[in-house]
Design a protein around this motif. Structure first.
Motif, PDB file in Angstrom:
ATOM      1  N   ILE A 176       0.866  -1.196   0.000  1.00 60.95           N
ATOM      2  CA  ILE A 176       0.000   0.000   0.000  1.00 60.95           C
ATOM      3  C   ILE A 176       0.895   1.236   0.000  1.00 60.95           C
ATOM      4  N   ARG A 177       0.704   2.092  -1.002  1.00 64.75           N
ATOM      5  CA  ARG A 177       1.535   3.289  -1.127  1.00 64.75           C
ATOM      6  C   ARG A 177       0.743   4.569  -0.873  1.00 64.75           C
ATOM      7  N   ASP A 178      -0.580   4.492  -0.821  1.00 62.04           N
ATOM      8  CA  ASP A 178      -1.373   5.674  -0.484  1.00 62.04           C
ATOM      9  C   ASP A 178      -2.572   5.229   0.329  1.00 62.04           C
ATOM     10  N   LEU A 179      -3.036   6.104   1.201  1.00 59.48           N
ATOM     11  CA  LEU A 179      -4.123   5.750   2.117  1.00 59.48           C
ATOM     12  C   LEU A 179      -5.422   5.437   1.380  1.00 59.48           C
ATOM     13  N   ALA A 180      -5.592   6.014   0.197  1.00 62.53           N
ATOM     14  CA  ALA A 180      -6.819   5.776  -0.549  1.00 62.53           C
ATOM     15  C   ALA A 180      -6.988   4.300  -0.917  1.00 62.53           C
ATOM     16  N   GLY A 181      -5.877   3.616  -1.084  1.00 65.44           N
ATOM     17  CA  GLY A 181      -5.958   2.201  -1.475  1.00 65.44           C
ATOM     18  C   GLY A 181      -5.848   1.237  -0.324  1.00 65.44           C
ATOM     19  N   LEU A 182      -5.758   1.751   0.910  1.00 61.85           N
ATOM     20  CA  LEU A 182      -5.540   0.881   2.068  1.00 61.85           C
ATOM     21  C   LEU A 182      -6.721  -0.050   2.325  1.00 61.85           C
ATOM     22  N   ALA A 183      -7.936   0.485   2.346  1.00 62.97           N
ATOM     23  CA  ALA A 183      -9.096  -0.335   2.677  1.00 62.97           C
ATOM     24  C   ALA A 183      -9.277  -1.473   1.675  1.00 62.97           C
ATOM     25  N   ALA A 184      -9.182  -1.144   0.384  1.00 64.76           N
ATOM     26  CA  ALA A 184      -9.359  -2.176  -0.643  1.00 64.76           C
ATOM     27  C   ALA A 184      -8.228  -3.188  -0.597  1.00 64.76           C
ATOM     28  N   GLY A 185      -6.990  -2.717  -0.384  1.00 65.73           N
ATOM     29  CA  GLY A 185      -5.857  -3.625  -0.313  1.00 65.73           C
ATOM     30  C   GLY A 185      -5.951  -4.567   0.867  1.00 65.73           C
ATOM     31  N   ALA A 186      -6.360  -4.038   2.015  1.00 62.58           N
ATOM     32  CA  ALA A 186      -6.491  -4.871   3.206  1.00 62.58           C
ATOM     33  C   ALA A 186      -7.597  -5.903   3.026  1.00 62.58           C
ATOM     34  N   GLU A 187      -8.722  -5.499   2.413  1.00 64.57           N
ATOM     35  CA  GLU A 187      -9.817  -6.436   2.204  1.00 64.57           C
ATOM     36  C   GLU A 187      -9.423  -7.542   1.226  1.00 64.57           C
ATOM     37  N   ALA A 188      -8.679  -7.178   0.167  1.00 64.60           N
ATOM     38  CA  ALA A 188      -8.213  -8.191  -0.781  1.00 64.60           C
ATOM     39  C   ALA A 188      -7.270  -9.174  -0.099  1.00 64.60           C
ATOM     40  N   ALA A 189      -6.396  -8.665   0.767  1.00 65.18           N
ATOM     41  CA  ALA A 189      -5.481  -9.535   1.496  1.00 65.18           C
ATOM     42  C   ALA A 189      -6.238 -10.461   2.439  1.00 65.18           C
ATOM     43  N   ARG A 190      -7.279  -9.926   3.107  1.00 64.79           N
ATOM     44  CA  ARG A 190      -8.081 -10.755   4.012  1.00 64.79           C
ATOM     45  C   ARG A 190      -8.760 -11.888   3.246  1.00 64.79           C
ATOM     46  N   THR A 191      -9.330 -11.551   2.098  1.00 69.95           N
ATOM     47  CA  THR A 191     -10.031 -12.563   1.300  1.00 69.95           C
ATOM     48  C   THR A 191      -9.065 -13.669   0.867  1.00 69.95           C
ATOM     49  N   GLU A 192      -7.896 -13.260   0.390  1.00 76.62           N
ATOM     50  CA  GLU A 192      -6.924 -14.248  -0.068  1.00 76.62           C
ATOM     51  C   GLU A 192      -6.394 -15.070   1.100  1.00 76.62           C
ATOM     52  N   ALA A 193      -6.143 -14.434   2.244  1.00 78.41           N
ATOM     53  CA  ALA A 193      -5.644 -15.152   3.417  1.00 78.41           C
ATOM     54  C   ALA A 193      -6.678 -16.151   3.918  1.00 78.41           C
ATOM     55  N   ALA A 194      -7.946 -15.770   3.929  1.00 75.43           N
ATOM     56  CA  ALA A 194      -8.994 -16.681   4.379  1.00 75.43           C
ATOM     57  C   ALA A 194      -9.074 -17.896   3.479  1.00 75.43           C
ATOM     58  N   SER A 195      -8.950 -17.672   2.158  1.00 74.51           N
ATOM     59  CA  SER A 195      -9.005 -18.777   1.211  1.00 74.51           C
ATOM     60  C   SER A 195      -7.797 -19.697   1.341  1.00 74.51           C
TER      61      SER A 195
END
Length: 716
Positions: A176-195
């Protein structure tokens, strides 16, 4: 606080169940055979003829849960314990991957009265959570970077790396390089980690753009002795996954080396660690050298790259895992000092030129002639091959894309690099695309070769940007491809001379227009066409290529003189197994020479008509499992928007819209397994002329699939 290692088991291991498959299972079985330990293999349905199954003394088939894939067969702790009991095994080795770092599995094994070849479940649990591991390391005096909750990240913390609390291997990570992309990046990571790991928890830590990934191999017995068996450098990575590893770490200052070894020993002692494990660190690359290291994580298992440590120490780490599990102490006098240098290359079925996309298909030939040993420590300079595939295997997408590890050991680093690059360049790898050419170019790159003297030249961003474009080029250039096509044409002509029924008195190759040349058309894997022409006059072949003379030709070899230099080309042909690009359905041809390998496909001069394809259909670029559908039928989409996601070979791939339009049809659903070429979505484009151009290979359309957006670099 220092924990006491667990008590020794009651007796020696007699029968070992290997709770794994492929290359690592074969590696463990090889050592067991040497020690006289009987082995039990497990396998998923359809793997009955796998190499690890045939090499074990006993094998059991594991069930696949309803609606799941073959990988899930290896993820049921209770089924694996039941297999051990049914086979009479008294110990279990988890290998790496799958359940190797699963505390519940370790407890299930020991709870059944079996010997667990690995650290205690408590040690696995403490190091299995990256956030808990950081706390334990900090308490043990090991330097650690801060862990942040994604909700607490501020602008001054950027850039950060979102990481899965559980698991590893590059899964569940986003830069994550800017705060605007933090929420989406974290959610994508959560989804992939859960899978991937069954745990959606993530955290953030500072991201270092340029760092050296250095890890320390630990070996600890049940009597409180902990060895640091030297270190390995694993900085050359793609998507946070290692590609090249070596021991010792080149250019590492002695003060940093000693600090890393001490930190690894302290951490292992703090948790009462037993067996083989690896403490991983990041050493920042600064303008004038290397900075102070910080702890990343500890892998409580055998590492993929363990062979390089075996080369420089002379130890069999699998053997010592078993001896320690049996209660044997490490020898007095400390660990052996490293000798020489070793480098390992991971040979993946993937294409670095297309964002590391996995490659699948029939492996017509798999041969590394330079290899002098397999699955066992080298006794002197040479090349070792640890592989999970054989000639004739089909490479699919259910498991990791790594085909093999090629390891070279030399008296020094230059010797090892030269041996390894030559071994890879001389390997015969036919039928499935690999990263071989990138490996050879990387090993020969000046920055990589000079890492001992200029340590800042090698870092986790080594395989990125313009350098990646340079390194991913094929070893064979355009001129070599044309020569290879000529060699293939000559070999095909010579093969036809000895076969096929012809009218009496008419020789093979006869034509009623002797002035007309023999024409052959081939395509390269990226769809470029190469046409060759030669005349045959009184037994001599006269090519229409300036500066080229044919010295000899047989059905499997052509020797050419090119601008006065003699060049030999070995030609391998296969029977057609699928339709090729541009209507070709002829056999594949593989041409090997000192100039580099070339893969070609013969173009049928009379191709069969192809079925009409809906111009709005987006086919699956590879076999895999649909993990999520992000749009609905009737929805308007923009160019580049994610339509759905697939998982193949442990990687997530996004299928994106090649142009703006409306979703007409979605013939697949999440959880569905699809073959290559299956329609995933059908679009009606806003501008009918803006749709994707026809792909060079109908089975590998590269215009609408993208890998998960992992920034290159290292987790830190």
């Amino acid at each position: 606080m220092t924990h006491t290692p667990p008590a020794a088991p009651a007796g020696p291991v007699t029968t070992l169940l290997v709770a794994n498959r492929g290359e690592i299972a074969r590696r463990i079985i090889r050592t067991c055979r040497t020690l006289g330990v009987a082995t039990v293999a497990v396998h998923a349905p359809g793997e009955e003829d796998a190499a690890h199954v045939r090499e074990a003394d006993t094998a059991l088939r594991l069930a696949v849960p309803e609606g799941r894939g073959p990988v899930d067969a290896y993820l049921d702790p209770h089924a694996l314990v039941a297999a051990a009991r049914a086979s009479g095994a008294d110990a279990v080795h988890p290998g790496y991957g799958f359940l190797s770092e699963n505390a519940a599995f370790a407890r299930a094994v020991t709870g059944a009265g079996l010997t667990w070849v690995g650290p205690s479940a408590e040690a696995v649990e403490q190091m299995g959570s990256k956030t808990l591991a950081k706390k334990v390391a900090r308490d043990a005096g090991v330097p650690v970077a801060d862990a942040l909750d994604p909700a607490d990240v501020r602008a001054e913390h950027l850039p950060v790396l979102v990481k899965a609390v559980s698991g590893g291997g590059g899964r569940g990570m986003r830069v994550i390089r800017d705060l605007a992309g933090l929420a989406a990046g974290a959610e994508a990571a959560r989804t992939e980690a859960a899978s991937a790991f069954g745990d959606p928890s993530v955290f953030c830590e500072p991201y270092v753009e340029r760092g050296r990934h250095v890890e320390v191999q630990v070996l600890a017995d049940r009597h409180g002795t902990v060895w640091a068996l030297g270190e390995r450098d694993c900085s050359a990575q793609r998507r946070h996954q290692k590609v090249l590893e070596e021991a010792p770490a080149p250019g590492l200052p002695e003060r940093i080396r000693q600090r890393l070894h001490r930190a690894a020993r302290d951490l292992a002692s703090a948790i009462g660690y037993t067996g083989a494990g690896t403490a991983e660190f990041l050493v920042p690359v600064t303008g004038d050298g290397l900075g102070e290291p910080v702890f990343l994580e500890m892998n409580t298992r055998l590492q993929v790259e363990h062979p390089v440590t075996e080369c420089v120490t002379g130890l069999d780490l699998v053997e010592w895992q078993l001896r320690i599990a049996e209660g044997e102490p490490l020898p007095a006098g400390g660990p052996p000092a490293p000798r020489g240098h070793a480098v390992e290359a991971r040979l993946y079925a993937e294409d670095p030129r297309e964002d590391w996309r996995p490659r699948t298909g029939l492996l017509h030939t798999f041969d590394v002639p330079a290899a002098t040993a397999s699955f066992t420590p080298l006794t002197g300079p040479g090349v070792r091959l640890d592989h999970g595939v054989r000639t004739g295997d089909t490479v699919g997408t259910d498991f990791d894309p790594m085909l093999a590890k090629v390891i070279a050991y030399g008296r020094d680093r230059r010797d090892a690099l030269r041996r390894l690059s030559a071994a890879l360049a001389g390997a015969r790898l036919h039928g499935v695309g690999t990263n071989r050419d990138l490996l050879v170019r990387a090993l020969r790159h000046p920055d990589f070769a000079r890492a001992h003297h200029r340590p800042e030249g090698l870092h986790t961003g080594f395989l990125t940007g313009d350098r990646l474009t340079e390194l991913a080029r094929p070893l064979a250039d355009g001129a070599t491809e044309r020569l290879a096509a000529l060699a293939a044409s000559l070999a095909s002509f010579e093969a036809s001379r000895g076969g096929g029924a012809l009218p009496a008195g008419i020789p093979a190759g006869w034509r009623n227009l002797p002035s007309a040349p023999h024409l052959r058309r081939h395509t390269t894997p990226d769809g470029r066409e190469i046409t060759t022409a030669f005349r045959s006059v009184r037994g001599a072949h006269l090519p229409e290529q300036e500066g080229v003379r044919v010295l000899s030709a047989t059905p499997d070899r052509a020797v050419l003189e090119v601008d006065g230099l003699r060049r030999a080309f070995d030609v391998y042909r296969t029977a057609p197994d699928r339709r090729g690009p541009q209507g070709a359905d002829g056999p594949e041809v593989f041409v090997e020479s000192a100039l580099g390998p070339v893969a070609l496909r013969v173009i049928d001069p009379l191709p069969e008509p192809e079925a009409t394809v809906d111009p709005g259909a987006l086919p699956a670029p590879m076999p895999g499992t649909v993990t999520a559908v992000d749009v609905a039928a009737g929805e308007e989409v923009r160019e580049g928007q994610t339509l759905l996601r697939m998982e193949a070979m442990k990687m997530e791939h996004r299928i994106t819209a090649p142009a703006a339009g409306t979703v007409r049809e979605l013939p697949v659903a999440a959880g569905e397994r699809v073959p290559a070429g299956a329609p995933l979505a059908v679009l009606d484009y806003t501008d009918p002329d803006s749709g994707p151009a026809p792909a060079a290979d109908s089975g590998s359309d590269g215009h609408h699939a993208e890998a998960a957006p992992h920034d290159e670099g290292l987790e830190q």
